[in-house]
Design a protein around this motif. Sequence first.
Motif, PDB file in Angstrom:
ATOM      1  N   THR A   1       0.820  -1.216   0.000  1.00 53.45           N
ATOM      2  CA  THR A   1       0.000   0.000   0.000  1.00 53.45           C
ATOM      3  C   THR A   1       0.854   1.266   0.000  1.00 53.45           C
ATOM      4  O   THR A   1       0.322   2.376   0.051  1.00 53.45           O
ATOM      5  CB  THR A   1      -0.929   0.029   1.228  1.00 53.45           C
TER       6      THR A   1
ATOM      7  N   ARG B   1       6.446  -0.263  -2.749  1.00 51.54           N
ATOM      8  CA  ARG B   1       5.157  -0.875  -3.107  1.00 51.54           C
ATOM      9  C   ARG B   1       5.399  -2.120  -3.967  1.00 51.54           C
ATOM     10  O   ARG B   1       4.790  -3.175  -3.743  1.00 51.54           O
ATOM     11  CB  ARG B   1       4.283   0.132  -3.858  1.00 51.54           C
TER      12      ARG B   1
ATOM     13  N   LEU C   1      -5.791  -5.976   4.542  1.00 51.18           N
ATOM     14  CA  LEU C   1      -5.693  -4.636   3.967  1.00 51.18           C
ATOM     15  C   LEU C   1      -6.124  -3.655   5.050  1.00 51.18           C
ATOM     16  O   LEU C   1      -7.306  -3.532   5.356  1.00 51.18           O
ATOM     17  CB  LEU C   1      -6.578  -4.489   2.728  1.00 51.18           C
TER      18      LEU C   1
ATOM     19  N   PHE D   1      -4.168   6.556  -0.986  1.00 49.26           N
ATOM     20  CA  PHE D   1      -4.042   5.211  -0.427  1.00 49.26           C
ATOM     21  C   PHE D   1      -4.667   4.179  -1.363  1.00 49.26           C
ATOM     22  O   PHE D   1      -4.032   3.181  -1.725  1.00 49.26           O
ATOM     23  CB  PHE D   1      -4.712   5.165   0.949  1.00 49.26           C
ATOM     24  N   TYR D   2      -5.896   4.419  -1.780  1.00 52.31           N
ATOM     25  CA  TYR D   2      -6.576   3.461  -2.644  1.00 52.31           C
ATOM     26  C   TYR D   2      -5.921   3.369  -4.032  1.00 52.31           C
ATOM     27  O   TYR D   2      -5.922   2.304  -4.656  1.00 52.31           O
ATOM     28  CB  TYR D   2      -8.056   3.799  -2.768  1.00 52.31           C
TER      29      TYR D   2
ATOM     30  N   CYS E   1      -2.728   3.527  -4.587  1.00 52.89           N
ATOM     31  CA  CYS E   1      -1.578   2.633  -4.420  1.00 52.89           C
ATOM     32  C   CYS E   1      -2.040   1.185  -4.297  1.00 52.89           C
ATOM     33  O   CYS E   1      -1.425   0.273  -4.882  1.00 52.89           O
ATOM     34  CB  CYS E   1      -0.779   3.047  -3.184  1.00 52.89           C
ATOM     35  N   VAL E   2      -3.113   0.952  -3.548  1.00 52.46           N
ATOM     36  CA  VAL E   2      -3.653  -0.399  -3.392  1.00 52.46           C
ATOM     37  C   VAL E   2      -4.058  -0.961  -4.754  1.00 52.46           C
ATOM     38  O   VAL E   2      -3.731  -2.108  -5.097  1.00 52.46           O
ATOM     39  CB  VAL E   2      -4.842  -0.400  -2.423  1.00 52.46           C
TER      40      VAL E   2
END
Length: 294
Positions: free
Chosen positions: A93, A100, A126, A143-144, A146-147
């Motif tokens: 993340t 990452r 997660l 954040f999302y 990168c996820v």
Amino acid sequence: MNRVELAVNTDYAGEKKQLEQVRAMLGRIAEAGFTHIHWCHEWEGDYVYSVYEMRQIREWMDELGLKAKALHATKGSSRDVNVREGHYRKDYTSNWEYNRKAGVEQIKNRVDMAAILGAGEIVLHLYVPHLTIRSQPEAKEDFYECVCRSLDELMPYCMEKKVKICLENLFDMPGEDMLEVWDRLFSKYPPEFLGLCYDTGHANMIWKDKAPEIVGAYKDRLYAVHIHDNNGDADSHRIPGEGNIDWNCVMDMLAGSAYEGPLLLELVCNEKNEDEYLKKAYEAGCRLAGIYQP
């Protein structure tokens, strides 16, 4: 009479490090009656398995007549999961690109291991850094992003290996954040790749008696389970029947879900006699299997 198929986590009594102890642990699981394992060693941290370690474990499983139901992946190095500050190794993340990618590489290592052990899914945590997002709302989309970048890279690899990723419901963050994870990611990624792991103990801590109904809304993505009991106040990983979870409701929901395969117990043994504990756990699992009618 056929033996009831059931799975249990390999770290039920901690993570044995000496290889003779690991082999003996697998033997105890088989002797107690379990037919499957949930490989949980190194479920946190940044340990990377050699392919030769994977093959050794698979050979021991074959000798003992054990199969793998699932494998618990790792999120990377230990850290404060409630905030997003600093950078920790192998974090899928992370907004540091090389870090990452290192996290993606580590998850691929667990996908490889699942494939060699014969498991069809890996379970992944997660953690939404909800405290940072509360104070810095702009951090959520980064954040999302990168996820999703990591999941985009993992999807073709997982589908080629025929190993799904299942996101486990956690107790480290508010329930609404967990539901947002599922809503966002299940709308973006196909069921052949991404699903959920229903952890009954975590759900009881967050959602209490409403847990089966709440998780049941996502039952078409439910591919993995962690079955254990508690009283709703601590993540004690007790044997089913030793807490306050309504197992009839849980089994009824599970029976109508996409879940396939044997029930899987994820327990913590606090007793001196591991053999007696595993026998008791297997008997409790058999009682649940009698209720579970998919």
